[in-house]
Write a protein that holds these residues in place. Structure first.
Motif, mmCIF file in Angstrom:
data_model
loop_
_atom_site.group_PDB
_atom_site.id
_atom_site.type_symbol
_atom_site.label_atom_id
_atom_site.label_comp_id
_atom_site.label_asym_id
_atom_site.label_seq_id
_atom_site.Cartn_x
_atom_site.Cartn_y
_atom_site.Cartn_z
ATOM 1 N N GLN A 1 21.317 3.134 6.292
ATOM 2 C CA GLN A 1 20.184 3.937 6.171
ATOM 3 C C GLN A 1 18.909 3.127 6.731
ATOM 4 N N VAL B 1 18.108 9.980 -3.476
ATOM 5 C CA VAL B 1 18.430 10.130 -2.420
ATOM 6 C C VAL B 1 18.047 8.499 -1.882
ATOM 7 N N GLY C 1 26.102 8.926 -1.406
ATOM 8 C CA GLY C 1 25.631 7.751 -0.822
ATOM 9 C C GLY C 1 26.328 6.448 -1.553
ATOM 10 N N GLU D 1 28.723 13.460 1.035
ATOM 11 C CA GLU D 1 27.284 13.824 0.571
ATOM 12 C C GLU D 1 27.114 12.360 -0.362
ATOM 13 N N HIS E 1 22.799 10.558 -2.751
ATOM 14 C CA HIS E 1 23.217 11.625 -2.240
ATOM 15 C C HIS E 1 22.382 11.919 -1.186
ATOM 16 N N ASP E 2 22.965 12.950 -0.449
ATOM 17 C CA ASP E 2 22.195 13.459 1.045
ATOM 18 C C ASP E 2 21.059 14.106 0.427
ATOM 19 N N GLU E 3 19.891 14.058 1.181
ATOM 20 C CA GLU E 3 18.709 14.847 0.754
ATOM 21 C C GLU E 3 18.894 16.270 0.685
ATOM 22 N N ASP E 4 19.876 16.757 1.511
ATOM 23 C CA ASP E 4 19.929 18.212 1.356
ATOM 24 C C ASP E 4 20.777 18.771 0.231
#
Length: 393
Positions: free
Chosen positions: A83, A232, A163, A161, A191-194
């Motif tokens: 990241q 996130v 992290g 999804e 987790h993913d932002e979306d």
């Protein structure tokens, strides 16, 4: 003591900032032991936003010290951090390793009466009980299982999804000293932002059954997933990490005392690590031999002195034999000097990076001898010494 109570333990994933540091420290330790089994290593790691500092004392091949940055990046990549704020490829690595103190080395190498002494003073505890087939307390074992299975699916691509950073917490109901059900479970995962909070909750739920929590379930209102609502930003980008700050996660989840010494980054001449493994080995064999349903062992050492200054056995009223004689028998069966422990458990090998997450205890013994302190090879002889026959046999 109340006949009914609740008890809670937590686990954290390999991507938790402190566990990232434990993994890096143990990866460097393994690199030294792979090159020189007699290396002396005490490595500390600090991690923060796109930065890692390595410090500590070593005695071993200079080639390993020069390759530290390579080992740091490999560990971070394997955990899964790429990241923006913590990337294995761009993270800054500062290496401040230096030579081991001559005063410490003299005490360890020469010790008392010419035998290698303990690397430091201290107390270490081992524990075993009948709550799980691994002879571990159920709350910490369940908490580890949930996160380990989530991490396996994240790294295999089944659950992209998720992290790397995550935590779990399991609260069990106890009645008359035995676990009888689950009261609450907390899981927080990066987790993913979306991905919404509700979606994360649904992704997490299957791992509660996959983790084989003795068939017990938790009611929907007692399952807490990402309670803050969003996770996130995680890992060292969100919170600095240090080696050795998760010692209760590493051991018994608070179900047994802890002497205070961390494990990661320390070679097995350090009794903080090796004697804690030996204490677990002895306690587990006592329970496996059916001489007690619960067993806690304390070992105490003085720096430079080979033999422990004290060995204490506690079985919480569950022993089927005399505890004093049990302690004496254990000392006769296993030489509890630093060298004796290393030889008994075959510790002078690069087997430590795998211990850095999901607990040092309650793990399967591996083909190369990893987690060898989980063997129960003393149980039969131990039972026989007391004229006891193991029911399972």
């Amino acid at each position: 003591m109340s006949k009914t109570w609740l008890f809670t333990s937590e686990s954290v994933s390999e991507g938790h900032p402190d566990k990232v540091c434990d993994r890096i420290s143990d990866t460097i330790l393994d690199a030294y032991l792979a090159e020189a089994p007699d290396a002396r290593v005490a490595v500390e790691t600090l991690a923060t936003t796109n930065h890692v500092t390595i410090a500590g004392e070593v005695r071993g091949p200079d080639s390993v010290r020069k390759a530290v940055e390579e080992h740091v990046r490999a560990a971070i990549r394997d955990i899964g951090y790429d990241q923006l704020g913590f990337d294995w490829n761009t993270v800054e690595v500062i290496n401040r390793l230096h030579a081991q103190s001559g005063d410490i080395a003299m005490g360890v190498d020469e010790g008392d009466k010419g035998e290698e002494g303990a690397g430091d003073q201290g107390i270490m505890f081992g524990y075993a009980c009948r709550e799980t087939e691994e002879l571990m307390p159920a709350p910490i074992q369940f908490a580890h299982r949930i996160l380990r299975m989530m991490a396996e699916d994240r790294k295999s691509g089944v659950r992209p999804e998720f992290g790397p950073d995550a935590k779990s917490q399991v609260t069990l109901k106890y009645q008359d000293g035995k676990p009888v059900g689950i009261d609450a479970i907390v899981v927080s995962t990066q987790h993913d932002e979306d991905v919404s909070r509700d979606e994360v909750r649904e992704l997490v739920k299957p791992y509660l059954s996959k983790a084989s929590l003795e068939g017990w379930t938790v009611t929907d209102d007692r399952l807490f997933v990402n309670p803050t609502g969003r996770f996130v930003l995680g890992g060292p980008e969100g919170d600095a990490g240090l080696t050795g700050r998760k010692i209760i996660v590493d051991t018994y989840g608070g179900a047994a005392p802890h002497g205070g010494g961390a494990f990661s980054g320390k070679d097995p001449t350090k009794v903080d690590r090796s004697a804690a493994y030996a204490a677990r080995y002895l306690a587990k064999n006592v329970v496996a031999a059916e001489l007690a349903d619960r067993c806690q062992i304390q070992l105490a050492y003085a720096i430079g002195v080979p033999e422990p200054v004290a060995v204490y056995v506690e079985t919480f009223g569950t022993a089927r034999v005399d505890e004093v004689k049990l302690g004496e028998t254990l000392r006769q069966m296993v030489r509890l000097t630093p060298r004796g422990i290393r030889e008994q458990l075959d510790l002078q090998r690069p087997i430590y990076s795998r211990t850095a997450a999901y607990g040092h205890f309650g793990r399967p013994v591996e083909d190369d001898g990893g987690f060898g302190w989980e063997r129960t090879d003393l149980a039969r002889d131990l039972a026989s010494t007391f004229g006891h026959k193991i029911a399972a046999e």
